[in-house]
Scaffold this motif. Structure first.
Motif, PDB file in Angstrom:
ATOM      1  N   GLN A 281      32.870  20.663  29.600  1.00 42.00           N
ATOM      2  CA  GLN A 281      31.607  21.145  29.811  1.00 42.00           C
ATOM      3  C   GLN A 281      31.001  20.298  30.723  1.00 42.00           C
ATOM      4  O   GLN A 281      30.187  20.818  31.753  1.00 42.00           O
ATOM      5  CB  GLN A 281      30.905  20.881  28.432  1.00 42.00           C
ATOM      6  CG  GLN A 281      29.307  20.935  28.291  1.00 42.00           C
ATOM      7  CD  GLN A 281      28.978  22.444  27.892  1.00 42.00           C
ATOM      8  OE1 GLN A 281      29.899  23.264  27.778  1.00 42.00           O
ATOM      9  NE2 GLN A 281      27.684  22.670  27.939  1.00 42.00           N
ATOM     10  N   ARG A 282      31.231  18.909  30.744  1.00 41.25           N
ATOM     11  CA  ARG A 282      30.564  18.099  31.929  1.00 41.25           C
ATOM     12  C   ARG A 282      31.056  18.609  33.397  1.00 41.25           C
ATOM     13  O   ARG A 282      30.276  18.531  34.182  1.00 41.25           O
ATOM     14  CB  ARG A 282      31.057  16.561  31.773  1.00 41.25           C
ATOM     15  CG  ARG A 282      30.045  16.132  30.576  1.00 41.25           C
ATOM     16  CD  ARG A 282      30.404  14.372  30.548  1.00 41.25           C
ATOM     17  NE  ARG A 282      31.545  14.113  30.258  1.00 41.25           N
ATOM     18  CZ  ARG A 282      32.020  13.682  29.052  1.00 41.25           C
ATOM     19  NH1 ARG A 282      31.358  13.844  27.877  1.00 41.25           N
ATOM     20  NH2 ARG A 282      33.348  13.572  28.823  1.00 41.25           N
ATOM     21  N   ALA A 283      32.612  18.853  33.314  1.00 44.55           N
ATOM     22  CA  ALA A 283      32.789  19.233  34.691  1.00 44.55           C
ATOM     23  C   ALA A 283      32.263  20.489  35.147  1.00 44.55           C
ATOM     24  O   ALA A 283      31.962  20.901  36.391  1.00 44.55           O
ATOM     25  CB  ALA A 283      34.459  19.479  34.565  1.00 44.55           C
ATOM     26  N   HIS A 284      32.123  21.617  34.170  1.00 41.55           N
ATOM     27  CA  HIS A 284      31.573  22.632  34.383  1.00 41.55           C
ATOM     28  C   HIS A 284      29.850  22.612  35.054  1.00 41.55           C
ATOM     29  O   HIS A 284      29.532  23.201  36.037  1.00 41.55           O
ATOM     30  CB  HIS A 284      31.743  23.783  33.426  1.00 41.55           C
ATOM     31  CG  HIS A 284      33.073  24.529  33.576  1.00 41.55           C
ATOM     32  ND1 HIS A 284      34.226  23.759  33.075  1.00 41.55           N
ATOM     33  CD2 HIS A 284      33.340  25.694  33.622  1.00 41.55           C
ATOM     34  CE1 HIS A 284      35.050  24.567  33.069  1.00 41.55           C
ATOM     35  NE2 HIS A 284      34.725  25.955  33.467  1.00 41.55           N
ATOM     36  N   LEU A 285      29.301  21.631  34.222  1.00 37.89           N
ATOM     37  CA  LEU A 285      27.846  21.497  34.539  1.00 37.89           C
ATOM     38  C   LEU A 285      27.717  20.610  35.758  1.00 37.89           C
ATOM     39  O   LEU A 285      26.902  20.944  36.541  1.00 37.89           O
ATOM     40  CB  LEU A 285      27.295  20.776  33.160  1.00 37.89           C
ATOM     41  CG  LEU A 285      26.820  21.571  32.077  1.00 37.89           C
ATOM     42  CD1 LEU A 285      26.366  20.410  31.233  1.00 37.89           C
ATOM     43  CD2 LEU A 285      25.995  22.498  32.468  1.00 37.89           C
ATOM     44  N   ALA A 286      28.637  19.973  36.241  1.00 41.60           N
ATOM     45  CA  ALA A 286      28.535  19.105  37.498  1.00 41.60           C
ATOM     46  C   ALA A 286      28.726  20.325  38.646  1.00 41.60           C
ATOM     47  O   ALA A 286      28.113  20.217  39.537  1.00 41.60           O
ATOM     48  CB  ALA A 286      29.741  18.264  37.766  1.00 41.60           C
ATOM     49  N   GLN A 287      29.376  21.329  38.477  1.00 44.66           N
ATOM     50  CA  GLN A 287      29.529  22.379  39.737  1.00 44.66           C
ATOM     51  C   GLN A 287      28.013  22.926  39.499  1.00 44.66           C
ATOM     52  O   GLN A 287      27.657  23.385  40.570  1.00 44.66           O
ATOM     53  CB  GLN A 287      30.652  23.359  39.170  1.00 44.66           C
ATOM     54  CG  GLN A 287      32.006  23.007  39.277  1.00 44.66           C
ATOM     55  CD  GLN A 287      32.947  24.163  39.106  1.00 44.66           C
ATOM     56  OE1 GLN A 287      32.774  25.226  39.832  1.00 44.66           O
ATOM     57  NE2 GLN A 287      33.824  23.961  38.170  1.00 44.66           N
ATOM     58  N   LEU A 288      27.598  23.395  38.351  1.00 47.81           N
ATOM     59  CA  LEU A 288      26.234  24.135  38.196  1.00 47.81           C
ATOM     60  C   LEU A 288      25.212  23.343  38.952  1.00 47.81           C
ATOM     61  O   LEU A 288      24.364  23.820  39.590  1.00 47.81           O
ATOM     62  CB  LEU A 288      26.049  24.382  36.678  1.00 47.81           C
ATOM     63  CG  LEU A 288      24.712  25.076  36.812  1.00 47.81           C
ATOM     64  CD1 LEU A 288      24.684  26.537  37.196  1.00 47.81           C
ATOM     65  CD2 LEU A 288      24.449  25.328  35.031  1.00 47.81           C
ATOM     66  N   CYS A 289      25.255  21.850  38.899  1.00 48.92           N
ATOM     67  CA  CYS A 289      24.110  20.933  39.507  1.00 48.92           C
ATOM     68  C   CYS A 289      24.093  21.127  41.012  1.00 48.92           C
ATOM     69  O   CYS A 289      23.336  20.903  41.867  1.00 48.92           O
ATOM     70  CB  CYS A 289      24.351  19.673  38.937  1.00 48.92           C
ATOM     71  SG  CYS A 289      23.855  19.277  37.292  1.00 48.92           S
ATOM     72  N   THR A 290      25.282  21.519  41.649  1.00 49.26           N
ATOM     73  CA  THR A 290      25.480  21.637  43.079  1.00 49.26           C
ATOM     74  C   THR A 290      24.697  22.492  43.513  1.00 49.26           C
ATOM     75  O   THR A 290      24.199  22.537  44.852  1.00 49.26           O
ATOM     76  CB  THR A 290      26.817  21.878  43.523  1.00 49.26           C
ATOM     77  OG1 THR A 290      27.444  23.169  42.973  1.00 49.26           O
ATOM     78  CG2 THR A 290      28.036  20.776  42.869  1.00 49.26           C
ATOM     79  N   VAL A 291      24.195  23.658  42.927  1.00 49.83           N
ATOM     80  CA  VAL A 291      23.507  24.495  43.473  1.00 49.83           C
ATOM     81  C   VAL A 291      21.830  24.433  43.167  1.00 49.83           C
ATOM     82  O   VAL A 291      20.909  25.263  43.690  1.00 49.83           O
ATOM     83  CB  VAL A 291      23.713  26.092  42.790  1.00 49.83           C
ATOM     84  CG1 VAL A 291      25.315  26.337  42.942  1.00 49.83           C
ATOM     85  CG2 VAL A 291      23.179  26.052  41.275  1.00 49.83           C
TER      86      VAL A 291
END
Length: 334
Positions: free
Chosen positions: A277-287
């Protein structure tokens, strides 16, 4: 559900910037496609956006007076319709059409869009008046559709459709329906496996572990109508193609070395899910800061429509004052 979502958000990374008004739900998956639902951080936010009407029940296709032109009407007598970008309309025996951009329709308004795409090469006939359900262009066609918006040539998407169909082993030129029909039964399960949850207003979509799209609706009623369309036609089609190309799922294997008992297994599973979950949210935060790169496209019905083309991302967003009420953001390259 709202309490559960907030707890999940606190345990992982809170969203900021463009998505600051949203809280993430748990990561769920079906095949190559993974989804994190997005929920309003407060009930007041949902209540303040009831003036935005759901698209399926509110939209009427008045007709297509000429190829590449659609006349659409907002059937709601009280409420604004934000028609999602890249929606497509199918009727038997006529030339089907798709939109090139987000369309804004005030209550009861009839709008003519003359920069639409014909998506059935060599098919005659024009769309008839109907309270019309819509589908959406596949994710792999959305870059071409975005880049060709505003160009008044109804044939301009045929080359991209033909190239897309060939990736599935179908050689029917620019005729999208001939790709859709033989694959629909395999696309439908995405709708049932990744269902809408109460209060949900959006989602982040991942393909084999990579963020490929973020979609946000004005309210949960709107999202309940839009999500099945996105899952079947847009992101489901991309996941289906990825599977046929033998892409590997991103989910890591669980280390069972030294496993003591079922409680130990449960703890390891929970920790693995949190890491994922943290890894996927880190990607989401890039946008989250992409709204700073948006350029104005239109103002209508008290709303501002903006377009984004930056750092490998394309899309459009709608603001009511300072509040984001609609977002469709997708990768330009898959």
């Amino acid at each position: 559900m709202e309490i559960q979502v907030k707890q999940e958000a606190e345990e992982t990374s809170p969203l900021t910037g463009l998505l600051a008004h949203l809280a993430p739900g748990p990561l769920v998956s079906w095949g190559m496609l993974e989804v994190i639902g997005l929920f309003p951080v407060s009930t007041e936010q949902e209540q303040s956006r009831t003036r935005f009407v759901p698209p399926m029940r509110s939209l009427e296709v008045v007709g297509s007076p000429g190829y590449g032109t659609l006349v659409l009407r907002n059937r709601a007598s009280d409420g604004v319709l934000v028609l999602p970008m890249h929606v497509a309309f199918f009727q038997p025996g006529v030339q089907n059409h798709a939109t090139s951009r987000v369309l804004l329709l005030d209550a009861g308004e009839t709008l003519t869009a003359d920069d639409c795409f014909c998506i059935q090469q060599a098919q005659g006939g024009t769309l008839r008046q109907a309270q019309q359900r819509f589908c959406m262009l596949p994710l792999e066609l959305r870059r071409a559709a975005f880049e060709l918006q505003g160009v008044k040539d109804f044939r301009r998407l045929w080359t991209a459709i033909a190239a897309y169909s060939r990736r599935y082993g179908i050689n029917y030129g620019g005729h999208l329906e001939r790709w859709l029909r033989p694959n629909f039964a395999q696309l439908l399960p995405y709708r049932h496996a990744l269902e809408w949850l109460p209060a949900q207003v959006g989602a982040a979509f991942f393909l084999a572990g990579t963020l490929v799209g973020v979609e946000v609706a004005p309210n949960s009623t709107y999202w309940a109508e839009l999500l099945p369309v996105l899952l079947i036609y847009c992101y489901g089609s991309a996941a289906l193609l990825a599977g046929r190309q033998h892409c590997a799922p991103s989910r890591p294997t669980l280390n069972l070395e030294g496993l003591r008992d079922l409680d130990d297994l449960q703890q390891r599973l929970a920790e693995a899910r949190r890491r994922e979950q943290r890894a996927h949210l880190a990607q989401l935060c890039t946008v989250a800061s992409l709204h700073k790169q948006a350029r104005p496209a239109e103002e209508h019905a008290g709303l501002r429509l903006l377009s984004i083309s930056h750092d490998g991302w394309l899309g459009q967003m709608v603001y009511a004052g300072s509040e984001l009420v609609y977002l469709s953001l997708f990768r330009s390259e898959l």
